[in-house]
Design a protein around this motif. Structure first.
Motif, PDB file in Angstrom:
ATOM      1  N   GLU A   1       0.816  -1.215   0.000  1.00 38.31           N
ATOM      2  CA  GLU A   1       0.000   0.000   0.000  1.00 38.31           C
ATOM      3  C   GLU A   1       0.850   1.265   0.000  1.00 38.31           C
ATOM      4  O   GLU A   1       0.591   2.211  -0.726  1.00 38.31           O
ATOM      5  N   ASN A   2       1.897   1.276   0.821  1.00 41.60           N
ATOM      6  CA  ASN A   2       2.766   2.448   0.932  1.00 41.60           C
ATOM      7  C   ASN A   2       4.055   2.311   0.130  1.00 41.60           C
ATOM      8  O   ASN A   2       4.941   3.158   0.233  1.00 41.60           O
ATOM      9  N   LYS A   3       4.157   1.232  -0.625  1.00 46.55           N
ATOM     10  CA  LYS A   3       5.351   0.951  -1.432  1.00 46.55           C
ATOM     11  C   LYS A   3       6.624   1.072  -0.604  1.00 46.55           C
ATOM     12  O   LYS A   3       7.567   1.774  -0.948  1.00 46.55           O
ATOM     13  N   GLN A   4       6.619   0.323   0.524  1.00 45.06           N
ATOM     14  CA  GLN A   4       7.764   0.317   1.426  1.00 45.06           C
ATOM     15  C   GLN A   4       8.182  -1.119   1.723  1.00 45.06           C
ATOM     16  O   GLN A   4       7.348  -2.024   1.777  1.00 45.06           O
ATOM     17  N   ILE A   5       9.467  -1.285   1.930  1.00 44.52           N
ATOM     18  CA  ILE A   5       9.987  -2.554   2.408  1.00 44.52           C
ATOM     19  C   ILE A   5      10.553  -2.292   3.795  1.00 44.52           C
ATOM     20  O   ILE A   5      11.421  -1.435   3.969  1.00 44.52           O
ATOM     21  N   ILE A   6      10.042  -3.018   4.773  1.00 46.46           N
ATOM     22  CA  ILE A   6      10.434  -2.824   6.164  1.00 46.46           C
ATOM     23  C   ILE A   6      11.378  -3.961   6.559  1.00 46.46           C
ATOM     24  O   ILE A   6      10.970  -5.121   6.603  1.00 46.46           O
ATOM     25  N   ASN A   7      12.631  -3.624   6.834  1.00 45.65           N
ATOM     26  CA  ASN A   7      13.597  -4.623   7.269  1.00 45.65           C
ATOM     27  C   ASN A   7      13.280  -4.981   8.715  1.00 45.65           C
ATOM     28  O   ASN A   7      13.208  -4.110   9.573  1.00 45.65           O
ATOM     29  N   VAL A   8      13.090  -6.266   8.979  1.00 46.00           N
ATOM     30  CA  VAL A   8      12.762  -6.702  10.338  1.00 46.00           C
ATOM     31  C   VAL A   8      13.837  -7.636  10.905  1.00 46.00           C
ATOM     32  O   VAL A   8      13.550  -8.634  11.549  1.00 46.00           O
ATOM     33  N   GLY A   9      15.093  -7.262  10.669  1.00 50.74           N
ATOM     34  CA  GLY A   9      16.211  -7.969  11.281  1.00 50.74           C
ATOM     35  C   GLY A   9      16.607  -9.229  10.559  1.00 50.74           C
ATOM     36  O   GLY A   9      16.135  -9.513   9.460  1.00 50.74           O
ATOM     37  N   PRO A  10      17.486  -9.994  11.170  1.00 55.34           N
ATOM     38  CA  PRO A  10      18.017 -11.190  10.507  1.00 55.34           C
ATOM     39  C   PRO A  10      17.011 -12.334  10.496  1.00 55.34           C
ATOM     40  O   PRO A  10      16.187 -12.452  11.392  1.00 55.34           O
ATOM     41  N   PRO A  11      17.105 -13.196   9.485  1.00 57.26           N
ATOM     42  CA  PRO A  11      16.298 -14.416   9.493  1.00 57.26           C
ATOM     43  C   PRO A  11      16.914 -15.395  10.486  1.00 57.26           C
ATOM     44  O   PRO A  11      18.034 -15.201  10.956  1.00 57.26           O
ATOM     45  N   SER A  12      16.178 -16.454  10.789  1.00 57.31           N
ATOM     46  CA  SER A  12      16.701 -17.447  11.724  1.00 57.31           C
ATOM     47  C   SER A  12      16.180 -18.830  11.381  1.00 57.31           C
ATOM     48  O   SER A  12      15.190 -18.985  10.677  1.00 57.31           O
ATOM     49  N   GLY A  13      16.868 -19.798  11.911  1.00 60.21           N
ATOM     50  CA  GLY A  13      16.363 -21.149  12.019  1.00 60.21           C
ATOM     51  C   GLY A  13      16.114 -21.364  13.500  1.00 60.21           C
ATOM     52  O   GLY A  13      16.379 -20.476  14.321  1.00 60.21           O
ATOM     53  N   VAL A  14      15.624 -22.531  13.865  1.00 59.28           N
ATOM     54  CA  VAL A  14      15.332 -22.756  15.275  1.00 59.28           C
ATOM     55  C   VAL A  14      15.570 -24.219  15.639  1.00 59.28           C
ATOM     56  O   VAL A  14      15.318 -25.122  14.835  1.00 59.28           O
ATOM     57  N   LEU A  15      16.102 -24.411  16.833  1.00 61.34           N
ATOM     58  CA  LEU A  15      16.209 -25.737  17.425  1.00 61.34           C
ATOM     59  C   LEU A  15      15.198 -25.804  18.559  1.00 61.34           C
ATOM     60  O   LEU A  15      15.219 -24.962  19.467  1.00 61.34           O
ATOM     61  N   LEU A  16      14.300 -26.772  18.491  1.00 61.55           N
ATOM     62  CA  LEU A  16      13.339 -27.017  19.574  1.00 61.55           C
ATOM     63  C   LEU A  16      13.797 -28.270  20.299  1.00 61.55           C
ATOM     64  O   LEU A  16      14.004 -29.315  19.665  1.00 61.55           O
ATOM     65  N   LYS A  17      13.958 -28.178  21.596  1.00 63.32           N
ATOM     66  CA  LYS A  17      14.340 -29.332  22.407  1.00 63.32           C
ATOM     67  C   LYS A  17      13.163 -29.660  23.307  1.00 63.32           C
ATOM     68  O   LYS A  17      12.886 -28.941  24.272  1.00 63.32           O
ATOM     69  N   ILE A  18      12.456 -30.724  22.925  1.00 64.40           N
ATOM     70  CA  ILE A  18      11.215 -31.096  23.601  1.00 64.40           C
ATOM     71  C   ILE A  18      11.241 -32.593  23.905  1.00 64.40           C
ATOM     72  O   ILE A  18      11.518 -33.405  23.009  1.00 64.40           O
ATOM     73  N   ALA A  19      10.951 -32.946  25.138  1.00 64.00           N
ATOM     74  CA  ALA A  19      10.816 -34.350  25.541  1.00 64.00           C
ATOM     75  C   ALA A  19      12.028 -35.193  25.127  1.00 64.00           C
ATOM     76  O   ALA A  19      11.883 -36.309  24.640  1.00 64.00           O
ATOM     77  N   GLY A  20      13.222 -34.642  25.276  1.00 61.62           N
ATOM     78  CA  GLY A  20      14.434 -35.374  24.966  1.00 61.62           C
ATOM     79  C   GLY A  20      14.753 -35.484  23.483  1.00 61.62           C
ATOM     80  O   GLY A  20      15.685 -36.173  23.094  1.00 61.62           O
ATOM     81  N   LYS A  21      13.998 -34.806  22.649  1.00 63.79           N
ATOM     82  CA  LYS A  21      14.225 -34.807  21.204  1.00 63.79           C
ATOM     83  C   LYS A  21      14.584 -33.394  20.755  1.00 63.79           C
ATOM     84  O   LYS A  21      14.164 -32.410  21.360  1.00 63.79           O
TER      85      LYS A  21
END
Length: 162
Positions: free
Chosen positions: A116-136
């Motif tokens: 709508e406003n023809k803007q690109i908003i940088n929202v920081g670095p991308p990421s991956g994630v490690l979830l450690k749940i129930a020993g996995k």
């Protein structure tokens, strides 16, 4: 623990009383027929700001009174939408009721396109994630290019599902 794949980058992890969805791109996702109103979560993790990952985060968080976890800049933008957030940064690890969550590097962009406003908003670095749940350990790479750090992750972490 139950893990459901909803297509593209969307996974739902349920364990005990907790459920966390990663990259909730539901509406407009040609690979799923699930509806936002049918998803029950208390946590949402967003790897980066692109629409096909940020997706329905705000609506889903508001519907469920869920907490959104995301890299700091993206979490700040999401908080401005009236949603509870836990901001984190690459390398950070935090304990939650479901287990531990650790942000890891991803090689990609992370911006919100405001047509709508023809803007690109940088929202920081991308990421991956490690979830450690129930020993996995679950590794969600987000939307990353292949990079040598992925090998390093595998050498230092016992990853059960990627």
């Amino acid at each position: 623990m139950k893990i459901t794949y909803f297509g593209h980058s969307v996974i739902l992890v349920e364990h005990g009383q907790d459920s966390i969805i990663i990259d909730p791109f539901i509406n407009g996702n040609p690979h799923t027929n699930v509806k936002v109103e049918n998803i029950k979560v208390n946590y949402i993790y967003v790897t980066h700001g692109h629409g096909d990952h940020l997706g329905d985060t705000v609506e889903l968080a508001k519907r469920n009174d869920a907490t959104v976890i995301a890299p700091v800049e993206l979490a700040t933008w999401i908080s401005w939408q009236g949603v509870k957030v836990v901001p984190m940064h690459i390398g950070g690890e935090k304990e939650f009721s479901f287990g531990k969550l650790k942000l890891v590097e991803a090689i990609h962009g992370s911006s919100i396109v405001d047509e709508e406003n023809k803007q690109i908003i940088n929202v920081g670095p991308p990421s991956g994630v490690l979830l450690k749940i129930a020993g996995k350990t679950i590794y969600h790479a987000g939307d990353t290019a292949l990079y040598r750090g992925m090998k390093t992750l595998g050498e230092y972490e016992k990853i059960d599902l990627a």
